[in-house]
Design a protein around this motif. Structure first.
Motif, short mmCIF file in Angstrom:
data_model
loop_
_atom_site.label_atom_id
_atom_site.label_comp_id
_atom_site.label_asym_id
_atom_site.label_seq_id
_atom_site.Cartn_x
_atom_site.Cartn_y
_atom_site.Cartn_z
N TRP A 77 -11.01 16.14 -0.43
CA TRP A 77 -10.96 14.68 -0.35
C TRP A 77 -11.58 14.43 1.09
O TRP A 77 -12.42 13.37 1.06
N ARG A 78 -11.34 15.06 2.00
CA ARG A 78 -11.77 14.57 3.38
C ARG A 78 -13.17 14.93 3.44
O ARG A 78 -14.06 14.10 4.29
N ALA A 79 -13.84 15.75 2.84
CA ALA A 79 -15.30 15.95 2.76
C ALA A 79 -15.89 14.69 2.17
O ALA A 79 -16.96 14.07 2.46
N ALA A 80 -15.19 14.56 1.00
CA ALA A 80 -15.86 13.33 0.34
C ALA A 80 -15.71 12.10 1.13
O ALA A 80 -16.73 11.13 0.89
N LEU A 81 -14.51 11.75 1.65
CA LEU A 81 -14.48 10.57 2.60
C LEU A 81 -15.52 10.58 3.59
O LEU A 81 -16.13 9.60 3.96
N ALA A 82 -15.86 11.74 4.17
CA ALA A 82 -16.78 11.68 5.41
C ALA A 82 -18.15 11.49 4.97
O ALA A 82 -18.96 10.77 5.45
N ALA A 83 -18.61 11.81 3.45
CA ALA A 83 -19.74 11.52 3.00
C ALA A 83 -19.93 10.06 2.80
O ALA A 83 -20.93 9.45 3.07
N VAL A 84 -18.75 9.40 1.93
CA VAL A 84 -19.15 8.05 1.97
C VAL A 84 -18.96 7.26 2.97
O VAL A 84 -19.57 6.13 3.16
N SER A 85 -18.06 7.64 3.93
CA SER A 85 -18.19 6.87 5.26
C SER A 85 -19.62 6.89 5.80
O SER A 85 -19.82 5.95 6.59
N LEU A 86 -20.29 7.76 5.86
CA LEU A 86 -21.48 7.98 6.45
C LEU A 86 -22.57 6.97 5.47
O LEU A 86 -23.33 6.23 6.13
N ARG A 124 -22.97 -2.90 13.66
CA ARG A 124 -23.57 -3.34 15.21
C ARG A 124 -23.02 -4.50 15.66
O ARG A 124 -22.87 -4.62 16.90
N ARG A 125 -23.20 -5.67 14.83
CA ARG A 125 -22.89 -7.02 15.48
C ARG A 125 -21.38 -7.26 15.81
O ARG A 125 -20.82 -7.79 16.46
N LEU A 126 -20.66 -6.12 15.16
CA LEU A 126 -19.19 -6.24 15.31
C LEU A 126 -18.60 -5.24 16.39
O LEU A 126 -17.46 -4.98 16.76
N GLY A 127 -19.81 -4.56 17.25
CA GLY A 127 -19.61 -3.91 18.20
C GLY A 127 -19.14 -2.40 17.99
O GLY A 127 -18.66 -1.69 18.93
N VAL A 128 -19.36 -1.89 16.64
CA VAL A 128 -19.18 -0.57 16.34
C VAL A 128 -20.57 0.29 15.85
O VAL A 128 -21.19 -0.41 15.00
N ARG A 129 -20.66 1.29 16.59
CA ARG A 129 -21.91 1.91 16.37
C ARG A 129 -21.89 2.94 15.14
O ARG A 129 -20.38 3.25 14.62
N ARG A 130 -22.80 3.05 14.24
CA ARG A 130 -22.61 3.79 13.07
C ARG A 130 -21.89 5.03 13.32
O ARG A 130 -20.90 5.41 12.59
N PHE A 131 -22.19 6.10 14.25
CA PHE A 131 -21.74 7.17 14.43
C PHE A 131 -20.30 7.17 14.73
O PHE A 131 -19.10 7.67 14.16
N ARG A 132 -20.03 5.88 15.40
CA ARG A 132 -18.33 5.92 15.88
C ARG A 132 -17.53 5.46 14.65
O ARG A 132 -16.43 6.12 14.33
N PHE A 133 -18.15 4.58 13.91
CA PHE A 133 -17.68 4.27 12.48
C PHE A 133 -17.07 5.54 11.71
O PHE A 133 -15.99 5.69 11.54
N VAL A 134 -18.34 6.43 11.52
CA VAL A 134 -17.95 7.80 10.81
C VAL A 134 -16.76 8.46 11.36
O VAL A 134 -15.77 9.02 10.71
N ALA A 135 -17.01 8.82 12.69
CA ALA A 135 -16.09 9.62 13.57
C ALA A 135 -14.76 9.11 13.37
O ALA A 135 -13.81 9.99 13.14
N GLU A 136 -14.63 7.92 13.42
CA GLU A 136 -12.96 7.32 13.31
C GLU A 136 -12.41 7.47 12.11
O GLU A 136 -11.37 7.72 11.89
N VAL A 137 -13.40 7.18 11.16
CA VAL A 137 -12.60 7.19 9.65
C VAL A 137 -12.60 8.65 9.35
O VAL A 137 -11.49 9.16 8.81
N VAL A 138 -13.36 9.70 9.81
CA VAL A 138 -13.05 11.20 9.54
C VAL A 138 -11.80 11.65 10.40
O VAL A 138 -10.79 12.29 9.93
N ARG A 139 -11.58 11.10 11.69
CA ARG A 139 -10.47 11.45 12.45
C ARG A 139 -9.28 10.77 11.71
O ARG A 139 -8.19 11.39 11.79
N SER A 140 -9.14 9.61 11.24
CA SER A 140 -7.99 9.13 10.41
C SER A 140 -7.84 10.00 9.10
O SER A 140 -6.73 9.81 8.68
N SER A 141 -8.66 10.62 8.63
CA SER A 141 -8.28 11.54 7.43
C SER A 141 -7.49 12.74 7.41
O SER A 141 -6.83 13.02 6.53
N GLY A 142 -7.42 13.11 8.84
CA GLY A 142 -6.67 14.22 8.87
C GLY A 142 -5.11 13.78 8.50
O GLY A 142 -4.39 14.63 7.78
#
Length: 232
Positions: A187-196, A207-225
């Motif tokens: 599930w965590r792997a699938a979530l990482a792929a979807v968040s990307l 970007r207009r909301l002040g969140v870079r793509r990499f940061r968005f993915v990293a924070e979603v993945v971190r929350s999945s633990g």
């Protein structure tokens, strides 16, 4: 949770419903046109929130737990309210809703083809992504009305995730521990792929909301633990 498995969840949903009724809607007259990138992003999320939930309700009823089925109906009602709020937010700025988006069609197809346990796992991918997205919209939108709508939806999503985790934990409990670990790791792997995919698809808005793509993915993945640990 309380004396029965879902009694307290039902009380939580009822309390949220009563609070919404007492609070009423935001003042839609204050709306302004959203930034074009954010507008397109909100339109796509609105489609995702706009499902009728009939399949999930049917599967919940078939599971044989009347209280769980009742809680699921309340969850679906909240999701429908999210779609309504987003549609009115768009309308307040002169933007229409869209009929469909490929990402929603993929999720709906997967969920309808699966049993309750797997449908909830797929649904939890969308919920985990939504948590980070609505937080970004609440914190980064220049329009006060958009921030208010995002905050209201986020508050609901923060209850939805533990509600589904509660059911999944009960559903996964009969499985051997190594199998539970395999399921939640997958599930965590699938979530990482979807968040990307979401980060790429919604990149201009993020970007207009002040969140870079990499940061968005990293924070979603971190929350999945912690979410996966709760499921187990």
């Amino acid at each position: 949770m309380g004396t029965t498995a879902y009694e307290d969840w039902i009380r939580d949903f009822e309390a949220a419903r009563d609070e919404r009724a007492e609070r009423g809607d935001p003042d839609w007259r204050t709306g302004v046109p959203l930034d074009p990138a954010i507008r397109r992003s909100v339109q796509r999320f609105q489609v995702g929130e706009d499902g009728d939930g009939a399949e999930l309700i049917t599967k919940a009823e078939a599971a044989g737990d009347a209280e769980y089925a009742s809680a699921v109906r309340m969850f679906v009602a909240e999701e429908r309210n999210h779609a309504r709020l987003l549609a009115l937010l768009l309308a307040s700025g002169g933007a229409p809703v869209i009929a469909s988006h490929w990402s929603d069609r993929v999720f709906v197809t997967l969920r309808r083809a699966l049993g309750l346990r797997l449908e909830l796992l797929v649904l939890m991918i969308a919920e985990a992504v939504a948590l980070r997205y609505y937080r970004a919209l609440r914190d980064g939108a220049g329009d006060a009305l958009a921030r208010e709508v995002a905050g209201r939806i986020l508050a609901d999503e923060e209850r939805h995730v533990p509600f589904h985790c509660h059911r999944l934990r009960r559903s996964l409990r009969p499985l051997p521990p190594p199998v539970r670990l395999l399921v939640t790791s997958g599930w965590r792997a699938a979530l990482a792929a979807v968040s990307l995919v979401v980060a790429v698809d919604h990149g201009p808005a993020l970007r207009r909301l002040g969140v870079r793509r990499f940061r968005f993915v990293a924070e979603v993945v971190r929350s999945s633990g912690p979410i996966a640990a709760t499921m187990r």
